[in-house]
Structures are given as C-alpha cells and as structure tokens.
Motif scaffolding. Structure first.
Motif, PDB file in Angstrom:
ATOM      1  N   LEU A  62     -58.992  30.017  14.846  1.00 48.61           N
ATOM      2  CA  LEU A  62     -58.193  28.966  15.677  1.00 48.61           C
ATOM      3  C   LEU A  62     -58.643  27.691  15.008  1.00 48.61           C
ATOM      4  O   LEU A  62     -57.657  26.876  14.658  1.00 48.61           O
ATOM      5  CB  LEU A  62     -58.125  29.161  17.062  1.00 48.61           C
ATOM      6  CG  LEU A  62     -57.336  30.140  17.623  1.00 48.61           C
ATOM      7  CD1 LEU A  62     -57.627  30.458  19.027  1.00 48.61           C
ATOM      8  CD2 LEU A  62     -55.773  30.179  17.310  1.00 48.61           C
ATOM      9  N   LEU A  63     -59.916  27.443  14.755  1.00 53.94           N
ATOM     10  CA  LEU A  63     -60.464  26.096  14.486  1.00 53.94           C
ATOM     11  C   LEU A  63     -60.134  26.060  13.003  1.00 53.94           C
ATOM     12  O   LEU A  63     -60.168  24.788  12.558  1.00 53.94           O
ATOM     13  CB  LEU A  63     -61.987  26.166  14.548  1.00 53.94           C
ATOM     14  CG  LEU A  63     -62.421  26.084  15.973  1.00 53.94           C
ATOM     15  CD1 LEU A  63     -64.047  26.309  15.899  1.00 53.94           C
ATOM     16  CD2 LEU A  63     -62.211  24.781  16.630  1.00 53.94           C
ATOM     17  N   SER A  64     -59.988  26.998  12.121  1.00 57.25           N
ATOM     18  CA  SER A  64     -59.272  26.654  10.774  1.00 57.25           C
ATOM     19  C   SER A  64     -58.116  26.099  10.769  1.00 57.25           C
ATOM     20  O   SER A  64     -57.763  25.412   9.628  1.00 57.25           O
ATOM     21  CB  SER A  64     -59.220  28.283  10.086  1.00 57.25           C
ATOM     22  OG  SER A  64     -58.300  28.885  10.622  1.00 57.25           O
ATOM     23  N   MET A  65     -57.132  26.044  11.762  1.00 61.02           N
ATOM     24  CA  MET A  65     -55.843  25.528  11.810  1.00 61.02           C
ATOM     25  C   MET A  65     -56.102  24.109  11.820  1.00 61.02           C
ATOM     26  O   MET A  65     -55.337  23.116  11.574  1.00 61.02           O
ATOM     27  CB  MET A  65     -55.079  26.075  13.133  1.00 61.02           C
ATOM     28  CG  MET A  65     -54.900  27.524  13.241  1.00 61.02           C
ATOM     29  SD  MET A  65     -53.946  27.952  11.588  1.00 61.02           S
ATOM     30  CE  MET A  65     -53.992  29.722  11.682  1.00 61.02           C
ATOM     31  N   ILE A  66     -57.118  23.487  12.505  1.00 63.51           N
ATOM     32  CA  ILE A  66     -57.601  22.235  12.628  1.00 63.51           C
ATOM     33  C   ILE A  66     -57.630  21.445  11.198  1.00 63.51           C
ATOM     34  O   ILE A  66     -57.183  20.368  10.926  1.00 63.51           O
ATOM     35  CB  ILE A  66     -58.789  21.665  13.312  1.00 63.51           C
ATOM     36  CG1 ILE A  66     -58.667  22.126  14.819  1.00 63.51           C
ATOM     37  CG2 ILE A  66     -59.032  20.296  13.065  1.00 63.51           C
ATOM     38  CD1 ILE A  66     -59.905  22.069  15.435  1.00 63.51           C
ATOM     39  N   VAL A  67     -58.283  22.332  10.299  1.00 56.22           N
ATOM     40  CA  VAL A  67     -58.446  21.654   8.978  1.00 56.22           C
ATOM     41  C   VAL A  67     -57.394  22.466   7.697  1.00 56.22           C
ATOM     42  O   VAL A  67     -57.817  22.624   6.788  1.00 56.22           O
ATOM     43  CB  VAL A  67     -59.896  22.175   8.237  1.00 56.22           C
ATOM     44  CG1 VAL A  67     -60.892  21.328   9.076  1.00 56.22           C
ATOM     45  CG2 VAL A  67     -60.170  23.689   8.540  1.00 56.22           C
ATOM     46  N   PHE A  68     -56.262  22.650   8.423  1.00 54.27           N
ATOM     47  CA  PHE A  68     -55.211  23.550   7.603  1.00 54.27           C
ATOM     48  C   PHE A  68     -54.905  22.563   6.305  1.00 54.27           C
ATOM     49  O   PHE A  68     -54.476  23.206   5.356  1.00 54.27           O
ATOM     50  CB  PHE A  68     -54.087  23.459   8.434  1.00 54.27           C
ATOM     51  CG  PHE A  68     -53.022  24.337   7.701  1.00 54.27           C
ATOM     52  CD1 PHE A  68     -52.973  25.878   7.357  1.00 54.27           C
ATOM     53  CD2 PHE A  68     -51.721  23.936   7.131  1.00 54.27           C
ATOM     54  CE1 PHE A  68     -52.002  26.243   6.617  1.00 54.27           C
ATOM     55  CE2 PHE A  68     -50.616  24.165   6.381  1.00 54.27           C
ATOM     56  CZ  PHE A  68     -50.967  25.640   6.223  1.00 54.27           C
ATOM     57  N   LEU A  69     -54.851  21.500   6.151  1.00 47.06           N
ATOM     58  CA  LEU A  69     -54.553  20.402   5.178  1.00 47.06           C
ATOM     59  C   LEU A  69     -55.615  20.397   4.158  1.00 47.06           C
ATOM     60  O   LEU A  69     -55.574  19.964   3.071  1.00 47.06           O
ATOM     61  CB  LEU A  69     -54.352  19.128   5.778  1.00 47.06           C
ATOM     62  CG  LEU A  69     -52.993  18.883   6.518  1.00 47.06           C
ATOM     63  CD1 LEU A  69     -52.816  17.433   6.954  1.00 47.06           C
ATOM     64  CD2 LEU A  69     -51.737  19.520   6.018  1.00 47.06           C
ATOM     65  N   ASN A  70     -56.958  20.729   4.458  1.00 43.86           N
ATOM     66  CA  ASN A  70     -57.786  20.846   3.426  1.00 43.86           C
ATOM     67  C   ASN A  70     -58.231  22.483   3.164  1.00 43.86           C
ATOM     68  O   ASN A  70     -58.737  23.114   3.976  1.00 43.86           O
ATOM     69  CB  ASN A  70     -59.160  20.444   4.036  1.00 43.86           C
ATOM     70  CG  ASN A  70     -60.325  20.531   2.843  1.00 43.86           C
ATOM     71  OD1 ASN A  70     -60.000  21.012   2.003  1.00 43.86           O
ATOM     72  ND2 ASN A  70     -61.316  19.660   3.174  1.00 43.86           N
ATOM     73  N   PRO A  71     -57.281  23.182   2.186  1.00 40.79           N
ATOM     74  CA  PRO A  71     -57.305  24.462   2.042  1.00 40.79           C
ATOM     75  C   PRO A  71     -58.760  25.175   1.727  1.00 40.79           C
ATOM     76  O   PRO A  71     -58.949  26.437   2.053  1.00 40.79           O
ATOM     77  CB  PRO A  71     -56.503  24.679   0.636  1.00 40.79           C
ATOM     78  CG  PRO A  71     -55.681  23.551   0.558  1.00 40.79           C
ATOM     79  CD  PRO A  71     -56.474  22.254   1.076  1.00 40.79           C
ATOM     80  N   ILE A  72     -59.648  24.504   1.230  1.00 47.60           N
ATOM     81  CA  ILE A  72     -60.811  25.080   0.913  1.00 47.60           C
ATOM     82  C   ILE A  72     -61.769  25.140   2.170  1.00 47.60           C
ATOM     83  O   ILE A  72     -62.200  26.315   2.565  1.00 47.60           O
ATOM     84  CB  ILE A  72     -61.711  23.939   0.025  1.00 47.60           C
ATOM     85  CG1 ILE A  72     -61.212  24.056  -1.323  1.00 47.60           C
ATOM     86  CG2 ILE A  72     -63.037  24.471  -0.160  1.00 47.60           C
ATOM     87  CD1 ILE A  72     -61.505  22.968  -2.234  1.00 47.60           C
ATOM     88  N   LYS A  73     -61.730  24.380   3.154  1.00 50.27           N
ATOM     89  CA  LYS A  73     -62.286  24.574   4.343  1.00 50.27           C
ATOM     90  C   LYS A  73     -61.470  25.550   5.336  1.00 50.27           C
ATOM     91  O   LYS A  73     -62.040  26.200   6.006  1.00 50.27           O
ATOM     92  CB  LYS A  73     -62.277  23.195   5.307  1.00 50.27           C
ATOM     93  CG  LYS A  73     -63.279  22.021   4.634  1.00 50.27           C
ATOM     94  CD  LYS A  73     -63.713  20.855   5.310  1.00 50.27           C
ATOM     95  CE  LYS A  73     -64.349  20.001   5.003  1.00 50.27           C
ATOM     96  NZ  LYS A  73     -64.353  18.510   5.666  1.00 50.27           N
ATOM     97  N   PHE A  74     -60.276  25.465   5.230  1.00 49.38           N
ATOM     98  CA  PHE A  74     -59.516  26.563   5.994  1.00 49.38           C
ATOM     99  C   PHE A  74     -59.608  27.785   5.556  1.00 49.38           C
ATOM    100  O   PHE A  74     -59.903  28.729   6.204  1.00 49.38           O
ATOM    101  CB  PHE A  74     -57.940  25.945   5.760  1.00 49.38           C
ATOM    102  CG  PHE A  74     -57.001  26.880   6.421  1.00 49.38           C
ATOM    103  CD1 PHE A  74     -56.686  26.936   7.470  1.00 49.38           C
ATOM    104  CD2 PHE A  74     -56.356  27.849   5.505  1.00 49.38           C
ATOM    105  CE1 PHE A  74     -55.846  27.989   8.299  1.00 49.38           C
ATOM    106  CE2 PHE A  74     -55.348  28.907   5.837  1.00 49.38           C
ATOM    107  CZ  PHE A  74     -55.275  28.879   7.264  1.00 49.38           C
TER     108      PHE A  74
END
Length: 172
Positions: A62-74
């Motif tokens: 779920l926290l990965s959705m916060i950084v969705f616009l940065n595909p590497i962090k996502f």
C-alpha cells in the motif's frame, strides 16, 4: 484434555500446519530434520509471525502506491511487499511444505514466472534504472502474482482463461 488436543490438531490441519506425530519424528534422524525439530514454533508464535509478516507485506504494497510516479521506488516497495506476504504463509504451513506446494506440477510454471518477474522487476529498478522497463516488469509481476494466487483456488485459472477468451474473442 484429549478433546482439546484433537480440536487443536484439526485446526492445525485446516490452516495447513503439519500435525505432530511423535513416532514419525523419531524415524527421521537426519541433520536437517533434527535442526527443524529443534527450531519449531508454537501455534501462537506461528500465528503472530504470519500476522506480522502479512501486515508488513500489505503495508509495503500500500505504501508503494504513494510513490507510484517514481517507478524505481514503487517497484522496490511493491516487490518487498509481495515477498513479505508470500513469506507470511511459510509461518502457517512451514517453509518445507510451502516450497513443496510451490513446485507442485499444478503451479510450477506460475511459481517460476512469478519469481522470475520479481527478479526482473528488481533488476530493472535497481540496476538498469529504466522507468519504462521497471513499469513493464511491475505489470508482469502483478499479473504473475494474480495467476500464481489463482493456482491455489480449484478451477479458478481455467475460469479466468475462459472469461478472458470470451472478452477478447474477435469473431463476429
């Protein structure tokens, strides 16, 4: 007391844990079996381990959705969440039984594609650092996660295949 022990063994069987058989444990005297026997967890510890690992996995996903616009962090957070959620079931049924189920002929290809997509997503995110490739790898990882999960539900993959074939049928 005997009824309580019988009920506990039924609960263990329902959640996928192996019921302890003292005679069978004595028969296996290999080093690995001896190590596993000495490192066993109680039912309460298994449930706590499952809950903590599963909640951590869902939280990472779920926290990965916060950084969705940065595909590497996502990709990194999404993959870590998937690995934690997958590892959480090892607490319930044990890592040996989980590995046996993962390489079962019914789901060996789904397991291979899922693990391969995890590796590809991490490689694209951490080493290649290409946003497009990482995004494609995450789409592959998500699709293979769904397909792998469906392999545990009887007839689910064949039903999904038929529905998709009906939706994308181009004959008029």
């Amino acid at each position: 007391m005997e009824r309580v022990n019988e009920a506990m063994s039924r609960v263990k069987t329902l959640i996928g844990m192996e019921v302890e058989d003292p005679e069978a444990q004595e028969a296996n005297a290999s080093l690995i079996e001896d190590f596993n026997r000495n490192c066993t967890l109680s039912t309460k510890q298994r449930l706590y381990g499952f809950a903590v690992c599963f909640v951590a996995g869902v939280a990472c996903t779920l926290l990965s959705m916060i950084v969705f616009l940065n595909p590497i962090k996502f990709a990194t957070m999404f993959t870590l969440g998937n690995l934690l959620a997958l590892g959480s079931t090892a607490f319930l049924m044990g890592p040996k039984r989980q590995m046996r189920l993962m390489v079962d002929p019914v789901r060996v290809y789904a397991t291979g594609v899922y693990i391969g997509s995890i590796i590809i997503a991490l490689l694209c995110a951490l080493y290649v650092r290409s946003k497009l490739l990482t995004l494609l790898a995450i789409i592959l990882e998500f699709g293979s996660l769904v397909w792998y999960s469906l392999s545990y539900i009887p007839f689910a993959r064949s039903m999904v295949s038929k529905v998709l074939m009906a939706c994308f049928d181009t004959e008029f």
